[in-house]
Structures are given as C-alpha cells and as structure tokens.
Write a protein that holds these residues in place. Structure first.
Motif, PDB file in Angstrom:
ATOM      1  N   ARG A   1      -8.040   4.114  -0.382  1.00 45.54           N
ATOM      2  CA  ARG A   1      -8.725   3.134   0.483  1.00 45.54           C
ATOM      3  C   ARG A   1      -7.864   1.895   0.692  1.00 45.54           C
ATOM      4  N   ASP A   2      -7.857   1.408   1.927  1.00 46.91           N
ATOM      5  CA  ASP A   2      -6.966   0.306   2.250  1.00 46.91           C
ATOM      6  C   ASP A   2      -7.683  -0.815   2.979  1.00 46.91           C
ATOM      7  N   PHE A   3      -8.928  -1.064   2.650  1.00 46.80           N
ATOM      8  CA  PHE A   3      -9.711  -2.077   3.357  1.00 46.80           C
ATOM      9  C   PHE A   3      -9.102  -3.466   3.223  1.00 46.80           C
ATOM     10  N   HIS A   4      -8.446  -3.739   2.099  1.00 45.60           N
ATOM     11  CA  HIS A   4      -7.873  -5.060   1.855  1.00 45.60           C
ATOM     12  C   HIS A   4      -6.343  -5.042   1.835  1.00 45.60           C
TER      13      HIS A   4
ATOM     14  N   LEU B   1       1.940   4.835 -13.498  1.00 42.86           N
ATOM     15  CA  LEU B   1       0.852   4.882 -12.527  1.00 42.86           C
ATOM     16  C   LEU B   1      -0.282   3.987 -12.988  1.00 42.86           C
ATOM     17  N   SER B   2      -1.120   3.544 -12.030  1.00 44.56           N
ATOM     18  CA  SER B   2      -2.272   2.713 -12.323  1.00 44.56           C
ATOM     19  C   SER B   2      -3.288   2.916 -11.212  1.00 44.56           C
ATOM     20  N   LEU B   3      -4.582   2.944 -11.574  1.00 45.34           N
ATOM     21  CA  LEU B   3      -5.639   3.266 -10.622  1.00 45.34           C
ATOM     22  C   LEU B   3      -6.604   2.108 -10.443  1.00 45.34           C
ATOM     23  N   GLY B   4      -7.026   1.899  -9.191  1.00 44.70           N
ATOM     24  CA  GLY B   4      -8.034   0.914  -8.876  1.00 44.70           C
ATOM     25  C   GLY B   4      -9.363   1.570  -8.583  1.00 44.70           C
ATOM     26  N   HIS B   5     -10.185   0.879  -7.800  1.00 49.10           N
ATOM     27  CA  HIS B   5     -11.522   1.382  -7.479  1.00 49.10           C
ATOM     28  C   HIS B   5     -11.444   2.658  -6.661  1.00 49.10           C
ATOM     29  N   ASP B   6     -10.903   2.567  -5.444  1.00 48.60           N
ATOM     30  CA  ASP B   6     -10.754   3.723  -4.564  1.00 48.60           C
ATOM     31  C   ASP B   6      -9.322   3.889  -4.102  1.00 48.60           C
ATOM     32  N   HIS B   7      -8.388   3.322  -4.841  1.00 46.28           N
ATOM     33  CA  HIS B   7      -6.984   3.503  -4.498  1.00 46.28           C
ATOM     34  C   HIS B   7      -6.190   3.750  -5.776  1.00 46.28           C
ATOM     35  N   SER B   8      -4.984   4.262  -5.600  1.00 44.07           N
ATOM     36  CA  SER B   8      -4.111   4.579  -6.728  1.00 44.07           C
ATOM     37  C   SER B   8      -2.701   4.105  -6.396  1.00 44.07           C
ATOM     38  N   CYS B   9      -1.937   3.793  -7.429  1.00 48.75           N
ATOM     39  CA  CYS B   9      -0.561   3.337  -7.237  1.00 48.75           C
ATOM     40  C   CYS B   9       0.346   3.975  -8.283  1.00 48.75           C
ATOM     41  N   GLY B  10       1.580   4.180  -7.888  1.00 47.18           N
ATOM     42  CA  GLY B  10       2.578   4.704  -8.808  1.00 47.18           C
ATOM     43  C   GLY B  10       3.884   3.957  -8.639  1.00 47.18           C
ATOM     44  N   LEU B  11       4.662   3.920  -9.711  1.00 47.50           N
ATOM     45  CA  LEU B  11       5.964   3.265  -9.703  1.00 47.50           C
ATOM     46  C   LEU B  11       7.035   4.348  -9.673  1.00 47.50           C
TER      47      LEU B  11
ATOM     48  N   SER C   1      -7.166   5.910 -15.164  1.00 49.71           N
ATOM     49  CA  SER C   1      -8.474   6.201 -14.582  1.00 49.71           C
ATOM     50  C   SER C   1      -8.958   5.057 -13.704  1.00 49.71           C
ATOM     51  N   GLY C   2      -9.610   5.422 -12.599  1.00 44.16           N
ATOM     52  CA  GLY C   2     -10.391   4.507 -11.807  1.00 44.16           C
ATOM     53  C   GLY C   2     -11.853   4.747 -12.138  1.00 44.16           C
ATOM     54  N   PRO C   3     -12.785   4.131 -11.403  1.00 41.00           N
ATOM     55  CA  PRO C   3     -14.203   4.329 -11.718  1.00 41.00           C
ATOM     56  C   PRO C   3     -14.625   5.794 -11.714  1.00 41.00           C
ATOM     57  N   ARG C   4     -14.156   6.584 -10.688  1.00 43.32           N
ATOM     58  CA  ARG C   4     -14.631   7.961 -10.563  1.00 43.32           C
ATOM     59  C   ARG C   4     -13.492   8.940 -10.306  1.00 43.32           C
TER      60      ARG C   4
ATOM     61  N   ASP D   1      -9.746  -3.809  -5.983  1.00 43.08           N
ATOM     62  CA  ASP D   1      -9.197  -3.622  -4.640  1.00 43.08           C
ATOM     63  C   ASP D   1      -7.886  -4.365  -4.469  1.00 43.08           C
ATOM     64  N   SER D   2      -7.190  -4.581  -5.557  1.00 40.76           N
ATOM     65  CA  SER D   2      -5.902  -5.269  -5.507  1.00 40.76           C
ATOM     66  C   SER D   2      -4.970  -4.641  -6.537  1.00 40.76           C
ATOM     67  N   THR D   3      -3.701  -4.956  -6.416  1.00 35.86           N
ATOM     68  CA  THR D   3      -2.691  -4.455  -7.352  1.00 35.86           C
ATOM     69  C   THR D   3      -1.670  -5.553  -7.593  1.00 35.86           C
ATOM     70  N   CYS D   4      -1.164  -5.615  -8.798  1.00 39.03           N
ATOM     71  CA  CYS D   4      -0.095  -6.551  -9.139  1.00 39.03           C
ATOM     72  C   CYS D   4       1.081  -5.788  -9.715  1.00 39.03           C
TER      73      CYS D   4
END
Length: 542
Positions: free
Chosen positions: A451-454, A430-440, A395-398, A472-475
């Motif tokens: 969102r890709d502002f950063h 998978l892992s979720l940020g504020h307005d972005h999502s990532c998957g392996l 889950s992300g914020p929303r 707004d980041s991922t590791c």
C-alpha cells in the motif's frame, strides 16, 4: 471558549494561552504566534503565520482570532467548518465539525455541520461561546446560558442561573457560577457531570471528563480516566483546557503541562543507555546493556510495564510486547488477551509480532508462527509459513515475511495491497509495516512494496545500513549514520532530528533512534515549553 491569558509580560518562546483539541494541541506564544503539536491530519496542527489574540482547537480543525480580530481557521473542512464569515470577532470556539464565533457587536454566528442544528445559533447579544461535538452553548450578556443542537442526554437543559463561563463536552455541559461553584448537566455515565464542591476560576470539559481550576490555582478533574485524563498533576496553574481524553494546564512561568491521551509519551524515552530500541504502535521498549527491558508510552493494557528477566531481542507491534529470554524462550507482557503467548516449545533466535500472531526463527532456519486468536490469528494464512531455510523474520499486523538464506524474500498472509508480493533480487534485511513491506538490497538501496497511500513504498535513492517500517512510514539508517524517513508524516514521525545514529526503529505515530553513545532519541518531540505528565496511580492501575 476563550483561553485564559497571562496578564503580565511573557517571553516570546513562552505560552500565554493554550487550547486542547482532539489529539492535537495549540498554544499562543508570548509573541502572539501560534504553535501546535500532535496529530496533523488535514493540517490541523499547521497554523498560519501571523499573530493572534485568541485560539480554539477543535476535534479536527483549529481557529484563531487575529490581531485585527478577523478569524483564520485551518484543518479539516468537509463541512465548511473553516469557512469563517467576514468581520471582526471577540471569541471563537471550534467543535467537532462546526465552529461558532461571537462578533464584536455580541451577535452569535456558527458555520459547518448542521445535521443536528448545531449551527442554528440563537439571536441576542453574547459574551462567549463553546462549541462541542454535536451541541453548543453560549453565555448571554445577562450571564445566562443558552444551548442548542443535539439534546440526547439533556446537555441543552442549562439551569436557570447566572454564570461567568460555560464549556461543553461530548454530551455534557458545565457552567461556572458567579460565586465560583461549578454545575454540570447532560450525560454523566463517567461522572463527568459530578462537579466537586469548592470555588473555581475556570472550567473545561473534555469528551467524558471535566477539569476545573480552583481558587488556589490547583487543577481538579473528574469523570472518566481511561487515559489518565482525570489525573491532574500537582502544582499551580493559571489556566486549564480539555478536549477528547486529554487536558493541559498553563503554569505561571508560561510552560504547559498536559496529561491524558497523547502522542508524545512514547516519544519521550527515559534517561540512560540502551543496546537496542524497538518502537511499537503506541509504545516503545529499550533493551539495556545488561539485557533488562525498559518500556514507556501507552500503558492502557500494561504494555509499558517493565518485565522481569533478561532478553536478547524484542518484538513490539500491537498491545503486547514479546521478547526472547536468555534461554531462547518467548515471554510476553501486556494485553489481557495473551494472543502472542504459548509459543511452541524450544528455543528461538529471533522473533516477530503482528496484530494477533507471532513468528519465531529457529536456529535451524525454520520459522514457526502461532496465535491464541480463533478469529484473527490465521484468517488470512498468517500462520502458514512456506517451507524454506530462513535467516530473518519480520511481521506486520496480518502478514509476515522471511529472508531466505539465498537472499530472496518470501511472504505470507494478508495481501490485499500487494504487501506479500516481494520483488526478486538479493536482500540483506527486511521490515514490515501495516500494509507495506520493505527490504534492504545488497547494494544498500531500499525496496518497498504494498500500500502506498502516504508514499511509504517510495524510498529515497540513498544507501542504507538498516531499515525499519512503521505503520504507514519507514525509516532508514544511511551509511553516514544519518536517518531518512518516508511515508506518513501526520504526527511528525518522518521528521528525524539531525545528527548520527547507531540504529533506527519506526512505530505507528513516532520513530526513535539510538545515538552512538547509547542514548535514545524519539520524534516527534514536544515543542519547547511543553511537558507531559503520567500519574503514578494511572501507571500502577494499568
């Protein structure tokens, strides 16, 4: 206001002066170079090279007096607050959106935002200046104080008296008299203008609190204390500085101790070993080998309290961490709104938490989401889980996503930045940020969307064994055990330390990794010689 300086020889890596900004801090090293830490929006914590004799950290910018007595400023410059005039100066002070300096001939010059005439400096000869949020005060050659700018709370109405120093906060001002007593004027809703009796050597005003260095070298603070900014640590100091909702003291050995609001507390894990760690927005929790939980960092809503019982996994996002107890039921702590509590009956095998909603994965592969909030709980469909058989949930914020058993990803909830538009293909995590999502993906490469502002949706072309998205980041944990982070690095959260890790987790302003020996290490780390203090009273109250 000029930071106090240690008059004796100072080792190059020790500090001789400090200045607190709003969410960033700067120190003058023994070799006269500047080190800054904390929030780095617009480069306010990126000092230029060279040597300085004085420095002043403001709300979103910093200025210093170089050895040749010319000024250098860095950080936010929308109102021209970095555009220091030519010439030599004896003092400089950085405010909210303006800066003031005292020239070598005593003349006062200010630049930057002038919407409330805060740079309309008076004429005359001055010894020192203090720039605040929307007003400034200066100490004249005759030791009287003159103030200008906004006066909505009477912060310009300096008493007719002589002073040795002056400091300004958001809507209050304080002066140190020649006899060592302190008097303050202006706003006093939090008690920030109620100076205690006694003799002081220095005074420093924060936003709604004030600190003073007593004649016995101890520090006393008064005013608001929502972040522990008025809970000064024990011991002796040679200087004190305050800004926003924090303060720092310089000790006689050249080390710095800070207290109040900070982006370092949640990056300072306790000792001992963990089986897993989970970074939230402003705090972190670790799962010990015996199943108990230890949390640290921001505790304004009790989210860093240690819950009772044993847990199998945790979900930490906003202000209320939750965990799965040994029987598979959900328990949460922190945040008096209790928006993540009252989980549906029955056991879960995994859990994920957003801003005002929580999702749990059942052993049959179904996902249920719930919320206590009538306003934010399901305003964009974050509780409306698509039908499928899932093996993981995040889950992300929303918004939330589920990893389906066939390896595809299905998402629901907020999608204003495309964060629920998962790409096709087969994924293993998978892992979720504020307005972005990532998957392996199956081949170990990462894919991110939204969102890709950063730059948080552009992972490096490495192979990873695990992935974790923060605000707004991922590791990602590489196959060789090293960590790579991408996206926002305003606080240093995307600068992992060297070495190998067993796992990695990303929060809002910080990231953490679990070393192979079970110890936790988080970043950004405080610079050498800086420590952070949380009072026991503050932790008990919160």
């Amino acid at each position: 206001m000029t930071p106090a300086e240690i008059e004796t020889d100072v080792p190059p890596d020790a500090f001789r002066a400090i200045s607190a900004g709003r969410l960033h801090w700067c120190g003058l090293r023994g070799d006269y170079t500047v080190t800054c830490w904390g929030a780095n929006f617009y480069g306010r914590a990126d000092p230029p090279t060279g040597t300085f004799v004085d420095l002043a950290a403001g709300d979103s910018h910093t200025c210093g007096v170089r050895e040749d007595r010319w000024l250098a400023c860095w950080g936010y410059n929308f109102y021209g607050q970095l555009d220091a005039p030519a010439g030599t100066f004896s003092d400089v002070s950085a405010g909210w959106l303006h800066t003031c300096g005292v020239r070598d001939d005593g003349a006062l010059t200010c630049w930057g935002d002038d919407r409330l005439e805060q740079i309309s400096a008076p004429a005359g000869a001055f010894r020192a200046v203090a720039a605040g949020s929307r007003h400034s005060c200066a100490l004249r050659d005759d030791y009287t104080v003159t103030c200008w700018g906004s006066n909505e709370a009477g912060q310009l109405e300096a008493p007719i008296d002589t002073f040795s120093a002056v400091t300004v906060g958001a809507q209050h001002s304080c002066g140190l008299r020649a006899d060592g007593t302190i008097t303050c004027w202006g706003a006093n809703l939090g008690g920030q203008a109620d100076a205690p009796s006694g003799s002081f050597l220095e005074v420093a005003a924060g936003e709604f609190h004030t600190c003073g260095l007593r004649a016995d070298s101890t520090v006393t603070c008064w005013g608001q204390n929502g972040s522990g900014e008025s809970d000064a640590p024990s011991g002796t100091f040679v200087s004190v500085t305050a800004r926003g909702t924090s303060a720092c003291g310089l000790r006689d050995n050249g080390t710095v101790t800070c207290w109040g609001e900070s982006f370092s507390g949640y990056a300072r894990p306790p000792s001992g070993t963990f089986s897993a760690i989970f970074a939230g927005w402003l705090n972190t929790c670790g799962l010990r080998n015996n199943g108990t939980v230890t949390c640290w960092g921001n505790n304004d809503l009790g989210q860093a309290r240690t819950p009772a019982g044993q847990f199998s996994t945790l979900a930490i996002r906003w202000s209320q961490p939750c965990g799965l107890q040994a029987d598979g039921t959900v328990a949460c702590w922190g945040d008096g709104n209790d928006e993540h509590e009252d989980a549906p009956p029955g056991a879960f095998v995994d859990i994920a938490a957003g801003f005002a909603h929580t999702c749990g994965l059942r052993s049959d592969g179904s996902i249920e989401c719930w919320s206590h909030s009538d306003v934010f709980g399901n305003d964009v469909g974050q509780l409306e889980v698509p039908s499928a058989t899932y093996q993981a949930v995040a889950s992300g914020p929303r918004h939330s996503c589920g990893l389906v058993y066939d390896g595809s990803i299905t998402c629901w909830g907020a999608n204003e930045h495309g964060q629920t538009d998962a790409p096709s293909g087969t994924f293993v995590a998978l892992s979720l940020g504020h307005d972005h999502s990532c998957g392996l993906r199956e081949d170990g490469t990462a894919a991110c969307w939204g969102r890709d502002f950063h730059g948080q949706t552009y992972p490096p072309p490495d192979k990873f064994s695990a992935i974790s998205s923060g605000w707004d980041s991922t590791c990602g944990l590489r196959i060789d055990g090293t960590v790579a982070c991408w996206g926002d690095n305003s606080y240093g959260q995307s600068d992992p330390p060297a070495g190998t890790f067993a796992s990695v987790t990303a929060g809002k302003h910080h990231s953490c990794g679990l070393r192979e020996d079970g110890t936790a290490e988080c970043w950004p780390q405080l610079p050498q010689g800086v420590d952070y203090y949380y009072s026991r009273d503050y932790l008990r109250e919160h």
